[in-house]
Design a protein around this motif. Structure first.
Motif, PDB file in Angstrom:
ATOM      1  N   LYS A 156       5.121  12.954  -7.347  1.00 55.86           N
ATOM      2  CA  LYS A 156       5.205  13.004  -8.806  1.00 55.86           C
ATOM      3  C   LYS A 156       3.832  13.250  -9.392  1.00 55.86           C
ATOM      4  CE  LYS A 156       9.098  10.553 -10.742  1.00 55.86           C
ATOM      5  NZ  LYS A 156       9.574   9.325 -11.307  1.00 55.86           N
ATOM      6  N   LYS A 157       3.802  13.836 -10.570  1.00 56.02           N
ATOM      7  CA  LYS A 157       2.549  14.265 -11.184  1.00 56.02           C
ATOM      8  C   LYS A 157       1.511  13.145 -11.315  1.00 56.02           C
ATOM      9  CE  LYS A 157       0.818  16.807 -15.155  1.00 56.02           C
ATOM     10  NZ  LYS A 157       1.145  17.446 -16.413  1.00 56.02           N
ATOM     11  N   HIS A 158       1.896  11.987 -11.803  1.00 56.84           N
ATOM     12  CA  HIS A 158       0.922  10.922 -12.063  1.00 56.84           C
ATOM     13  C   HIS A 158       1.039   9.747 -11.087  1.00 56.84           C
ATOM     14  CE1 HIS A 158      -0.398  12.932 -15.660  1.00 56.84           C
ATOM     15  NE2 HIS A 158       0.850  13.048 -16.058  1.00 56.84           N
ATOM     16  N   PHE A 159       1.597   9.992  -9.923  1.00 57.35           N
ATOM     17  CA  PHE A 159       1.751   8.914  -8.935  1.00 57.35           C
ATOM     18  C   PHE A 159       0.385   8.550  -8.350  1.00 57.35           C
ATOM     19  CE2 PHE A 159       2.518   7.315  -4.634  1.00 57.35           C
ATOM     20  CZ  PHE A 159       3.408   6.293  -4.910  1.00 57.35           C
ATOM     21  N   LYS A 160       0.025   7.257  -8.425  1.00 61.63           N
ATOM     22  CA  LYS A 160      -1.274   6.809  -7.902  1.00 61.63           C
ATOM     23  C   LYS A 160      -1.115   6.356  -6.451  1.00 61.63           C
ATOM     24  CE  LYS A 160      -3.923   5.223 -11.833  1.00 61.63           C
ATOM     25  NZ  LYS A 160      -5.159   5.866 -11.867  1.00 61.63           N
ATOM     26  N   LYS A 161      -1.804   7.050  -5.562  1.00 62.29           N
ATOM     27  CA  LYS A 161      -1.777   6.674  -4.152  1.00 62.29           C
ATOM     28  C   LYS A 161      -2.872   5.653  -3.857  1.00 62.29           C
ATOM     29  CE  LYS A 161       0.021  11.140  -2.699  1.00 62.29           C
ATOM     30  NZ  LYS A 161      -0.224  12.358  -1.947  1.00 62.29           N
ATOM     31  N   TYR A 162      -3.973   5.768  -4.568  1.00 59.06           N
ATOM     32  CA  TYR A 162      -5.119   4.885  -4.311  1.00 59.06           C
ATOM     33  C   TYR A 162      -5.627   4.291  -5.616  1.00 59.06           C
ATOM     34  CZ  TYR A 162      -5.149   7.010   0.273  1.00 59.06           C
ATOM     35  OH  TYR A 162      -4.782   7.428   1.514  1.00 59.06           O
ATOM     36  N   TYR A 163      -6.106   3.068  -5.530  1.00 56.52           N
ATOM     37  CA  TYR A 163      -6.743   2.405  -6.650  1.00 56.52           C
ATOM     38  C   TYR A 163      -8.004   1.740  -6.130  1.00 56.52           C
ATOM     39  CZ  TYR A 163      -7.491  -0.548 -10.728  1.00 56.52           C
ATOM     40  OH  TYR A 163      -8.043  -1.158 -11.824  1.00 56.52           O
ATOM     41  N   LYS A 164      -9.122   2.123  -6.689  1.00 52.32           N
ATOM     42  CA  LYS A 164     -10.431   1.630  -6.234  1.00 52.32           C
ATOM     43  C   LYS A 164     -10.625   1.844  -4.737  1.00 52.32           C
ATOM     44  CE  LYS A 164     -11.271  -1.723  -9.867  1.00 52.32           C
ATOM     45  NZ  LYS A 164     -11.649  -3.098 -10.193  1.00 52.32           N
ATOM     46  N   GLY A 165     -10.191   2.995  -4.236  1.00 52.67           N
ATOM     47  CA  GLY A 165     -10.398   3.357  -2.843  1.00 52.67           C
ATOM     48  C   GLY A 165      -9.397   2.764  -1.855  1.00 52.67           C
ATOM     49  N   LYS A 166      -8.499   1.903  -2.338  1.00 50.24           N
ATOM     50  CA  LYS A 166      -7.493   1.287  -1.451  1.00 50.24           C
ATOM     51  C   LYS A 166      -6.112   1.832  -1.787  1.00 50.24           C
ATOM     52  CE  LYS A 166      -9.895  -3.116  -0.904  1.00 50.24           C
ATOM     53  NZ  LYS A 166      -9.800  -4.560  -1.110  1.00 50.24           N
ATOM     54  N   PRO A 167      -5.254   1.988  -0.752  1.00 49.12           N
ATOM     55  CA  PRO A 167      -3.884   2.463  -1.036  1.00 49.12           C
ATOM     56  C   PRO A 167      -3.124   1.430  -1.878  1.00 49.12           C
ATOM     57  CG  PRO A 167      -4.214   2.093   1.330  1.00 49.12           C
ATOM     58  CD  PRO A 167      -5.494   1.768   0.663  1.00 49.12           C
ATOM     59  N   THR A 168      -2.339   1.909  -2.850  1.00 50.32           N
ATOM     60  CA  THR A 168      -1.560   0.999  -3.698  1.00 50.32           C
ATOM     61  C   THR A 168      -0.371   0.447  -2.907  1.00 50.32           C
ATOM     62  OG1 THR A 168      -0.157   2.780  -4.544  1.00 50.32           O
ATOM     63  CG2 THR A 168      -2.162   2.280  -5.801  1.00 50.32           C
ATOM     64  N   LYS A 169       0.136  -0.696  -3.333  1.00 52.15           N
ATOM     65  CA  LYS A 169       1.292  -1.314  -2.662  1.00 52.15           C
ATOM     66  C   LYS A 169       2.510  -0.395  -2.734  1.00 52.15           C
ATOM     67  CE  LYS A 169      -0.051  -6.109  -3.388  1.00 52.15           C
ATOM     68  NZ  LYS A 169       0.262  -7.370  -4.067  1.00 52.15           N
ATOM     69  N   ARG A 170       2.689   0.233  -3.887  1.00 52.80           N
ATOM     70  CA  ARG A 170       3.829   1.140  -4.062  1.00 52.80           C
ATOM     71  C   ARG A 170       3.737   2.317  -3.101  1.00 52.80           C
ATOM     72  NH1 ARG A 170       5.293   4.472  -9.447  1.00 52.80           N
ATOM     73  NH2 ARG A 170       7.325   5.168  -8.787  1.00 52.80           N
ATOM     74  N   TYR A 171       2.549   2.865  -2.933  1.00 53.96           N
ATOM     75  CA  TYR A 171       2.336   3.979  -2.012  1.00 53.96           C
ATOM     76  C   TYR A 171       2.642   3.544  -0.573  1.00 53.96           C
ATOM     77  CZ  TYR A 171      -0.268   7.416   0.773  1.00 53.96           C
ATOM     78  OH  TYR A 171      -0.628   8.356   1.696  1.00 53.96           O
ATOM     79  N   LEU A 172       2.171   2.356  -0.184  1.00 51.72           N
ATOM     80  CA  LEU A 172       2.415   1.866   1.175  1.00 51.72           C
ATOM     81  C   LEU A 172       3.906   1.635   1.430  1.00 51.72           C
ATOM     82  CD1 LEU A 172      -0.590  -0.613   1.569  1.00 51.72           C
ATOM     83  CD2 LEU A 172      -0.322   1.637   2.646  1.00 51.72           C
ATOM     84  N   ARG A 173       4.615   1.087   0.428  1.00 53.21           N
ATOM     85  CA  ARG A 173       6.068   0.872   0.579  1.00 53.21           C
ATOM     86  C   ARG A 173       6.794   2.197   0.747  1.00 53.21           C
ATOM     87  NH1 ARG A 173       5.557  -3.085  -3.591  1.00 53.21           N
ATOM     88  NH2 ARG A 173       6.250  -1.525  -5.093  1.00 53.21           N
ATOM     89  N   LEU A 174       6.392   3.196  -0.031  1.00 49.69           N
ATOM     90  CA  LEU A 174       7.017   4.512   0.041  1.00 49.69           C
ATOM     91  C   LEU A 174       6.787   5.163   1.404  1.00 49.69           C
ATOM     92  CD1 LEU A 174       8.583   5.618  -2.316  1.00 49.69           C
ATOM     93  CD2 LEU A 174       6.632   7.012  -2.941  1.00 49.69           C
ATOM     94  N   ILE A 175       5.559   5.075   1.904  1.00 50.93           N
ATOM     95  CA  ILE A 175       5.231   5.633   3.220  1.00 50.93           C
ATOM     96  C   ILE A 175       6.028   4.930   4.314  1.00 50.93           C
ATOM     97  CG2 ILE A 175       3.366   5.824   4.943  1.00 50.93           C
ATOM     98  CD1 ILE A 175       3.251   7.928   2.714  1.00 50.93           C
TER      99      ILE A 175
END
Length: 196
Positions: A156-175
């Motif tokens: 998605k256009k504004h999906f955040k994979k990383y925040y402050k250099g660390k993967p986001t919880k949502r990104y990790l769950r999706l992966i």
């Protein structure tokens, strides 16, 4: 004695007004009054429409709903409230249900009025009426059948994979869901569907 059959109204199947969609369509911009219409369809056929007016210009913002239900005209306001975002970026909008007086992000039309889900009795979500076996299969194979949706969310256009250099919880769950889905082969699926 078996439980008698009940056919509850499902929230997933009724008309809904979503605050996120109103924001996406530009109705919740500051100091604005905007008119428009919302149309619902299923399998290419129109299932309903409603005229709306959203005003954020007044002291008490509101959405005016104007439509017909079973031939009877209905026109009423639902207040809108906003709170500052916990990220310090803008405001988060909510409907204020005229019956329950609760804040919500979705209004459901059951019985002809758009209200908070707790204003209705005996209604359920799809997942609440599924059998135990189906829920277990969905836990195991659900991601496999929803792989396209998972990838769509990921890109998605504004999906955040990383925040402050660390993967986001949502990104990790999706992966994790994608990895689980891709480990199945056609034979695995067939075996699970046949023998549970």
């Amino acid at each position: 004695m078996p439980k008698p059959n009940t056919f509850p109204t499902l929230y997933n199947e009724v008309l809904q007004i979503n605050i996120s969609k109103l924001k996406e369509w530009g109705y919740l911009n500051a100091k604005l009054t905007k008119k428009g219409a919302i149309t619902w369809s299923s399998n290419g056929e129109k299932t309903g429409s409603i005229s709306i007016t959203v005003s954020t210009y007044t002291k008490e913002p509101y959405i005016e709903l104007d439509y017909k239900f079973n031939g009877d005209p209905r026109k009423y306001n639902v207040r809108l409230v906003s709170l500052p975002s916990n990220l310090g970026k803008g405001r988060i909008w909510y409907f204020l249900c005229p019956v329950t007086n609760k804040r919500c992000r979705k209004l459901y039309s059951i019985g002809g009025y758009f209200l908070h889900r707790e204003a209705f009795n005996g209604c359920m979500y799809d997942s609440q009426i599924q059998s135990k076996k189906y829920r277990e299969l969905d836990k195991t194979l659900g991601a496999y059948f929803k792989t396209d949706e998972l990838y769509e969310q990921l890109y998605k256009k504004h999906f955040k994979k990383y925040y402050k250099g660390k993967p986001t919880k949502r990104y990790l769950r999706l992966i994790e869901k994608i990895n689980n889905a891709e480990r199945f082969t056609g034979n695995d699926i067939e075996r699970l569907l046949m023998f549970g």
